[in-house]
Design a protein around this motif. Structure first.
Motif, PDB file in Angstrom:
ATOM      1  N   UNK A   1      70.981  48.881  77.534  1.00  0.00           N
ATOM      2  CA  UNK A   1      71.920  49.790  78.194  1.00  0.00           C
ATOM      3  C   UNK A   1      73.359  49.424  77.854  1.00  0.00           C
ATOM      4  N   UNK A   2      73.689  48.130  77.885  1.00  0.00           N
ATOM      5  CA  UNK A   2      75.054  47.718  77.583  1.00  0.00           C
ATOM      6  C   UNK A   2      75.409  47.998  76.132  1.00  0.00           C
ATOM      7  N   UNK A   3      74.472  47.732  75.218  1.00  0.00           N
ATOM      8  CA  UNK A   3      74.744  48.000  73.804  1.00  0.00           C
ATOM      9  C   UNK A   3      75.010  49.482  73.573  1.00  0.00           C
ATOM     10  N   UNK A   4      74.237  50.326  74.227  1.00  0.00           N
ATOM     11  CA  UNK A   4      74.426  51.768  74.062  1.00  0.00           C
ATOM     12  C   UNK A   4      75.751  52.234  74.659  1.00  0.00           C
ATOM     13  N   UNK A   5      76.070  51.753  75.862  1.00  0.00           N
ATOM     14  CA  UNK A   5      77.299  52.194  76.516  1.00  0.00           C
ATOM     15  C   UNK A   5      78.535  51.705  75.774  1.00  0.00           C
ATOM     16  N   UNK A   6      78.505  50.458  75.302  1.00  0.00           N
ATOM     17  CA  UNK A   6      79.701  49.898  74.660  1.00  0.00           C
ATOM     18  C   UNK A   6      79.891  50.411  73.248  1.00  0.00           C
ATOM     19  N   UNK A   7      78.803  50.703  72.557  1.00  0.00           N
ATOM     20  CA  UNK A   7      78.939  51.183  71.181  1.00  0.00           C
ATOM     21  C   UNK A   7      79.115  52.696  71.110  1.00  0.00           C
ATOM     22  N   UNK A   8      78.633  53.413  72.133  1.00  0.00           N
ATOM     23  CA  UNK A   8      78.854  54.849  72.193  1.00  0.00           C
ATOM     24  C   UNK A   8      77.728  55.703  71.666  1.00  0.00           C
ATOM     25  N   UNK A   9      76.724  55.110  71.030  1.00  0.00           N
ATOM     26  CA  UNK A   9      75.620  55.911  70.504  1.00  0.00           C
ATOM     27  C   UNK A   9      74.417  55.019  70.250  1.00  0.00           C
ATOM     28  N   UNK A  10      73.236  55.664  70.215  1.00  0.00           N
ATOM     29  CA  UNK A  10      72.012  54.916  69.904  1.00  0.00           C
ATOM     30  C   UNK A  10      72.041  54.418  68.466  1.00  0.00           C
ATOM     31  N   UNK A  11      72.652  55.201  67.575  1.00  0.00           N
ATOM     32  CA  UNK A  11      72.731  54.799  66.165  1.00  0.00           C
ATOM     33  C   UNK A  11      73.545  53.521  66.003  1.00  0.00           C
ATOM     34  N   UNK A  12      74.656  53.406  66.730  1.00  0.00           N
ATOM     35  CA  UNK A  12      75.501  52.208  66.630  1.00  0.00           C
ATOM     36  C   UNK A  12      74.890  51.027  67.376  1.00  0.00           C
ATOM     37  N   UNK A  13      74.121  51.299  68.428  1.00  0.00           N
ATOM     38  CA  UNK A  13      73.534  50.213  69.214  1.00  0.00           C
ATOM     39  C   UNK A  13      72.347  49.569  68.521  1.00  0.00           C
ATOM     40  N   UNK A  14      71.655  50.332  67.662  1.00  0.00           N
ATOM     41  CA  UNK A  14      70.426  49.831  67.049  1.00  0.00           C
ATOM     42  C   UNK A  14      70.626  48.537  66.256  1.00  0.00           C
ATOM     43  N   UNK A  15      71.644  48.438  65.375  1.00  0.00           N
ATOM     44  CA  UNK A  15      71.814  47.176  64.640  1.00  0.00           C
ATOM     45  C   UNK A  15      72.123  45.990  65.550  1.00  0.00           C
ATOM     46  N   UNK A  16      72.879  46.215  66.614  1.00  0.00           N
ATOM     47  CA  UNK A  16      73.203  45.115  67.528  1.00  0.00           C
ATOM     48  C   UNK A  16      71.960  44.588  68.230  1.00  0.00           C
ATOM     49  N   UNK A  17      70.985  45.487  68.452  1.00  0.00           N
ATOM     50  CA  UNK A  17      69.754  45.087  69.140  1.00  0.00           C
ATOM     51  C   UNK A  17      68.646  44.714  68.161  1.00  0.00           C
ATOM     52  N   UNK A  18      68.888  44.940  66.858  1.00  0.00           N
ATOM     53  CA  UNK A  18      67.909  44.642  65.813  1.00  0.00           C
ATOM     54  C   UNK A  18      66.625  45.449  66.012  1.00  0.00           C
ATOM     55  N   UNK A  19      66.795  46.715  66.370  1.00  0.00           N
ATOM     56  CA  UNK A  19      65.661  47.637  66.513  1.00  0.00           C
ATOM     57  C   UNK A  19      66.068  48.963  65.872  1.00  0.00           C
ATOM     58  N   UNK A  20      65.137  49.892  65.792  1.00  0.00           N
ATOM     59  CA  UNK A  20      65.439  51.191  65.209  1.00  0.00           C
ATOM     60  C   UNK A  20      66.152  52.084  66.218  1.00  0.00           C
ATOM     61  N   UNK A  21      66.774  53.143  65.686  1.00  0.00           N
ATOM     62  CA  UNK A  21      67.454  54.096  66.566  1.00  0.00           C
ATOM     63  C   UNK A  21      66.458  54.773  67.498  1.00  0.00           C
ATOM     64  N   UNK A  22      65.261  55.081  66.987  1.00  0.00           N
ATOM     65  CA  UNK A  22      64.237  55.693  67.834  1.00  0.00           C
ATOM     66  C   UNK A  22      63.813  54.789  68.977  1.00  0.00           C
ATOM     67  N   UNK A  23      63.754  53.483  68.706  1.00  0.00           N
ATOM     68  CA  UNK A  23      63.400  52.536  69.766  1.00  0.00           C
ATOM     69  C   UNK A  23      64.464  52.523  70.852  1.00  0.00           C
ATOM     70  N   UNK A  24      65.740  52.575  70.452  1.00  0.00           N
ATOM     71  CA  UNK A  24      66.821  52.610  71.439  1.00  0.00           C
ATOM     72  C   UNK A  24      66.691  53.850  72.323  1.00  0.00           C
TER      73      UNK A  24
END
Length: 491
Positions: free
Chosen positions: A313-336
């Motif tokens: 949740x924090x990665x998504x909110x701070x980065x602004x999108x699932x696409x930008x959060x995916x690399x920070x979480x080391x998962x795919x955009x679909x997983x986010x």
């Protein structure tokens, strides 16, 4: 009877001679040397104890590097700046710093001078040792920073080994740029001794230099103390005329996002200034809302989520999108996206609502409560501040934050924030050309002195705008001439 040649006492001989007593200067030198083997801070504390008073090690850039007791730091800084005004103190240069010794009244002056001289000599030795290892340490810091920015925070911890705190779970990123970045890098390295505890805190710093940018990553726990780091870097920025930006503290796996936030804040900073990514100062909700009530509310709201879900949740909110959060979480955009759907169901909240997003971001930034056990509560449908401050205080906070904006700009800003910072749909809703709305938003940022690209800034501005919104701020109330392109009223 007399002693034999072998030195053994004969029957009836007197007592053996007592061992030689160590004289006070030797005892002081031994104690100071042993303390220097532990750390600079231990050396300063030992000097204060031997002098029966207090001691401080001061630099122009960092202020009081070490002081014993801690409260003696400001007195040491004043004395180092104006030594002639403090004849009762012993003040001596020590490498790139100044030693200030405030002896007790019962300590003889010759003993104080001896303690000061031995301490300064040991500080010079420690400084030479640090110079010999500085190159290797700087390369180590550069490698660790590269790993953090690549999302490999566990590898970065392995590379650092014992040079970082074992309890580091979060980091605060600072980025400073300017033509004097190289000089500032050397000054910061001498002042702060990166890798070691900074001042009287447990914060460790990684310091790296790339071309004209000085990057600093402060490693700390979830409730890290930045009371020493922020003033030090602010003085570095002012002294060396650098433009600097500071991100909000973030989990280690969110360092890439914090890096971008610090860069955006740096780009909006004036020369000689260090600007926080939020930039809200005394108007920031973390300062306005009562800490205990905010912490309890945050724990209750987030109670259904486990650690991985909160990080998502924090990665998504701070980065602004699932696409930008995916690399920070080391998962795919679909997983986010899949995780976010589950999080929304657990919270019984619409994660696409800008008000919900703003409230969740505040909940994630809130301090941890003393008692983590809390009953689950649903997010309020209305903006948050009145829930914790009361309507009167909340309106005063929001009014003070947005007071510099007229109705036209406040209406446009509110609509843009309601569209989660997307210019095209906000312009269509307002009936404006995108260029016109962009110009207005730039004007809002300039008047408020805020970086509107910051997720934190947008979240708190949204809560403020919704708290004091009136029917007169509807889009249809905008005065206009000439169709879709707004023109202000004639003067």
């Amino acid at each position: 009877m007399t002693a034999s040649r072998a030195g053994r006492a004969q029957h009836g001989a007197g007592p053996a001679p007592a061992p030689a007593v160590e004289d006070p200067p030797c005892r002081a030198a031994r104690r100071l040397t042993q303390a220097a083997g532990r750390s600079d801070a231990a050396l300063i504390a030992e000097a204060a104890a031997l002098a029966g008073g207090w001691a401080a090690l001061v630099t122009p850039a960092a202020g009081a590097l070490h002081s014993h007791p801690h409260s003696a730091g400001p007195a040491g800084v004043r004395a180092a700046a104006h030594p002639r005004s403090h004849p009762h103190l012993t003040i001596q240069p020590a490498a790139d710093a100044v030693l200030v010794l405030g002896p007790g009244k019962a300590t003889p002056a010759p003993r104080v001078a001896l303690i000061a001289q031995i301490t300064v000599d040991l500080l010079l030795v420690l400084a030479r040792q640090a110079d010999e290892t500085r190159g290797a340490e700087q390369r180590l810091h550069g490698a660790a920073l590269h790993l953090l920015l690549s999302g490999h925070h566990r590898l970065a911890a392995d590379v650092l080994g014992g040079s970082t705190t074992p309890h580091a779970t979060h980091a605060t990123v600072y980025r400073l740029a300017g033509s004097n970045a190289h000089t500032a890098h050397q000054a910061l390295w001498r002042a702060a001794q990166p890798g070691a505890p900074l001042g009287n805190t447990t914060t460790r710093m990684l310091v790296s230099l790339a071309t004209r940018e000085l990057a600093v990553v402060a490693l700390h726990g979830a409730q890290g103390d930045q009371s020493a780091t922020l003033p030090l870097l602010a003085r570095i920025a002012e002294r060396h005329q650098l433009s600097g930006g500071a991100a909000d503290p973030a989990p280690l796996d969110m360092v890439p996002t914090a890096w971008a936030e610090a860069g955006a804040a740096r780009n909006s900073a004036a020369v000689g200034c260090l600007v926080p990514a939020a930039g809200l100062g005394a108007h920031g909700l973390l300062r306005v809302l009562p800490a205990d009530r905010l912490a309890a509310w945050s724990a209750a709201v987030l109670q259904p989520l486990d650690r991985d879900q909160r990080r998502t949740l924090e990665a998504w909110l701070r980065s602004g999108s699932a696409q930008a959060a995916a690399p920070a979480l080391d998962v795919s955009e679909g997983t986010v996206r899949s995780r976010l759907r589950g999080i929304g169901a657990l919270l019984a909240a619409d994660l696409e609502s800008p008000t919900v997003q703003a409230q969740l971001l505040l909940a994630l930034r809130a301090p941890a409560p003393p008692d983590p056990a809390a009953m689950y509560v649903r997010l309020p449908a209305t903006p948050l501040p009145p829930e914790l401050l009361g309507s009167g205080q909340a309106e005063r906070w929001a009014s003070a934050l947005l007071a510099p904006l007229d109705t036209r700009l406040r209406t446009a800003l509110r609509c843009w924030l309601g569209q989660r910072g997307r210019t095209a749909p906000a312009a269509a809703e307002l009936g404006l050309h995108r260029a016109t709305l962009t110009a207005w938003l730039n004007k809002c940022g300039g008047i408020l002195g805020l970086d509107l690209s910051s997720v934190t800034v947008r979240a708190e501005l949204h809560l403020a705008a919704e708290t004091i919104a009136t029917p007169g701020e509807a889009q249809a109330a905008l005065p206009r001439r000439g169709g879709r392109t707004y023109r202000g009223p004639r003067q």
